[in-house]
Write an enzyme that holds these catalytic residues in place. Structure first.
Site, PDB file in Angstrom:
ATOM      1  N   ASP A  69      -3.669  21.504  25.955  1.00 56.24           N
ATOM      2  CA  ASP A  69      -2.552  20.913  25.225  1.00 56.24           C
ATOM      3  C   ASP A  69      -2.936  20.793  23.749  1.00 56.24           C
ATOM      4  OD1 ASP A  69      -0.051  19.455  25.059  1.00 56.24           O
ATOM      5  OD2 ASP A  69      -1.313  17.753  24.556  1.00 56.24           O
ATOM      6  N   THR A 102       3.443  21.869  21.372  1.00 56.22           N
ATOM      7  CA  THR A 102       2.489  21.417  20.361  1.00 56.22           C
ATOM      8  C   THR A 102       1.514  22.519  19.947  1.00 56.22           C
ATOM      9  OG1 THR A 102       1.175  20.559  22.161  1.00 56.22           O
ATOM     10  CG2 THR A 102       2.534  19.003  21.004  1.00 56.22           C
TER      11      THR A 102
END
Ligand code: ADP
Length: 535
Positions: A69, A102
């Site tokens: 992430d 992201t």
């Protein structure tokens, strides 16, 4: 810093402690900034997409995080370059606003910087580049609205939502269980959503984890799970129709502060004190019983003697429950018409159909399940997994999936993924570039090329030939005039992302392009970097 003038009236800047500062100006400053930004983007590039790689990060105190992430990687990396910090901020804002995309936003910003570097070298002024990017950004964001589709779902038809969450989860470590996790995430969001007002309060969804079991054992509980147990092992572990007293005040008699002194010099005095303490506690128990409570949940602790008393008076209790959890329990169990006022003993207003303690495996780990609550809006996702790292990564992935489902409920427009939206925007932006006679057209074209870097990275990470794949997909988009062709990362055999069910939310994609452009413009406009020299 002070501004002074020399004998010819030319201004110059005097910096205090000049010898301790290093200074970069003009093109050198821009180039240094661009390469710092690019360095950060390069780290994330290999993590993009369903076949993206994971990173392992070790904190100074030895904690290990494994994740792909983008926001988490950057958060844990200790960067001290100012521009690199801006990139960290960039992915944080995307996480804050949208919760997904992201990695993509940083990769896009890196590509924009790389293109800008080429333009600066060709002698185009940074401001013209920034303006060109701004125009191209507007064209791309508008184009996304043209290719967006409405996404239909309903309370009885949650399958489309599950499919979208599966796209998000497919690029994470947990993709083995993406179907069940996506279903859990969607059901959780639907449980707390207000579909009429198109509003979802994610605070009502608690994500709790406990090491042990399998990822498949992850479950959704319509109620609250707290990592606590009954204060005494002989207290009942299964309470039906519980009436809960929630105490945010201490159960025990107030303790003397360090500033005060209790003088006890005789046995009698000690006994009086003890009796008084007991009486205080007894009164508290009586008060709880008077309001009809059958379970006490207490924010503070109490000692073993008090615990024993509670057991004898048949009043099960849970101690040391955190403030946030207490609030969630209160919201979930408050009876209609009841008011939740912290710090006040209002046991009879908090109702739960079932409170039970559950133990796990052979360990002594126990958790408290509060279910069938009077107001069952608050839910808990209880994550199980082999080790702490998997649990943490699963929690992060579930957070992304929850955000995606929330975004769709807020605005049900979607665009297709796999780089298809970017390719389509790139075609639109490059076509528009011809209409601009000024120098900006170079920047607009460069923006188009930067958009292509997302599908390129996806192809590269999936082990495909990036340039060949991109040109094949792009030519198919132009030939068939459809914006759904993207990179076939999983080797399904079709470029059509509609068939592959890979989509993302329109607002998420728009936000990515807007935020990346904004940051790159900001970096381009910096032409003086004054920083303390490292010794
Ligand atoms: P982010 O943190 O930016 O969401 P991810 O690693 O989740 O980054 O990757 C998201 C990208 O991967 C998106 O561009 C999405 O369209 C793409 N993607 C996800 N699943 C697939 C798939 N099955 N096939 C092709 N592309 C996919």
């Amino acid at each position: 810093m002070a501004l002074a003038f020399d004998e010819f009236g030319r201004p110059f800047i005097i910096l205090r402690g000049q010898e301790q500062k290093s200074r970069l100006r003009g093109l050198d400053a821009q180039k240094a900034n661009i390469s710092a930004g690019k360095a950060v983007a390069r780290i994330l590039r290999t993590s993009l997409g369903p076949k993206g790689m994971d990173k392992i990060l070790q904190s100074p105190d030895g904690d290990v995080t494994i994740t792909n992430d983008g926001a988490t990687i950057l958060e844990q990396m200790d960067v001290d370059n100012q521009i690199a910090k801006l990139m960290v901020e960039l992915s944080r804002s995307q996480d804050y606003e949208i919760g997904d995309g992201t990695t993509g936003v940083v990769v896009l910003a890196g590509a924009l910087l790389e293109q800008a570097e080429g333009l600066l070298e060709r002698g185009i002024h940074p401001i013209r580049v920034a303006e060109g990017y701004e125009m191209a950004c507007r064209i791309a964001v508008e184009h996304l609205e043209h290719i967006a589709q409405k996404f239909e779902f309903g309370v009885t038809n949650i399958e489309p939502l599950v499919q979208t969450c599966m796209t998000t989860l497919s690029s994470k470590i947990v993709n083995r269980c993406k179907r069940s996790l996506a279903e859990i995430a969607v059901k959780a969001v639907m449980a707390v959503a207000d579909l009429e007002r198109r509003d979802v309060n994610l605070d009502l969804i608690k994500v709790e984890g406990k090491v042990g079991g399998k990822l498949e054992d992850t479950e959704l509980i319509h109620g609250i799970v707290v990592d606590k147990d009954m204060s005494h092992p002989q207290m009942p572990k299964h309470i039906e129709d519980a009436k809960i007293a929630i105490l945010t005040c201490p159960f025990e008699p107030p303790k003397p502060k360090t500033k005060h002194k209790v003088d006890i010099d005789t046995v009698e005095k000690f006994q009086t004190l003890r009796l008084q303490e007991q009486k205080y506690f007894d009164d508290m128990v009586q008060k709880c019983k008077d309001v009809g409570a059958t379970l006490v949940i207490c924010q503070w602790g109490f000692d073993d003697e008090a615990n024993h008393l509670l057991m004898h008076r048949n009043l099960p209790a849970v101690r040391w429950v955190g403030g946030v959890e207490l609030e969630l329990i209160a919201i979930a169990t408050v009876r209609e018409g009841g008011v939740y006022t912290p710090c006040i003993l209002r046991g009879h207003r908090f109702l739960a159909g079932l409170v039970r303690e559950k133990s796990f495996g052979t360990t002594k780990d126990r958790m408290l399940y509060i279910e069938r609550c009077a107001n069952s809006r608050a839910v808990t996702i209880f994550v199980r997994g082999g080790n702490k790292m998997i649990i943490e990564e699963t929690k992060r992935s579930i957070h992304d999936a929850l955000c995606v489902a929330r975004n769709i409920i807020r605005n049900n427009s979607i665009v297709y993924g796999g780089g298809s939206a970017e390719i389509s925007c790139s075609i639109a932006v490059e076509a528009a570039a011809d209409k601009y006679p000024g120098v900006e057209q170079y920047a607009i074209r460069a923006f188009g090329d930067a958009l292509d870097s997302i599908p390129m990275a996806l192809a590269e990470n999936s082990g495909l030939q990036p340039i060949e794949t991109l040109s094949a997909v792009k030519s198919q988009q132009i030939k068939d005039n459809n914006a759904y062709c993207g990179i076939d990362c999983n080797d399904v055999g079709t470029y059509d992302m509609r068939e592959q069910n890979v989509f993302e939310t329109l607002i998420g994609k728009q936000q990515q392009i807007l935020l990346a452009t904004q940051v790159v413009k900001m970096i381009l406009k910096i032409d003086d970097v004054i920083s303390p020299t490292d010794y």
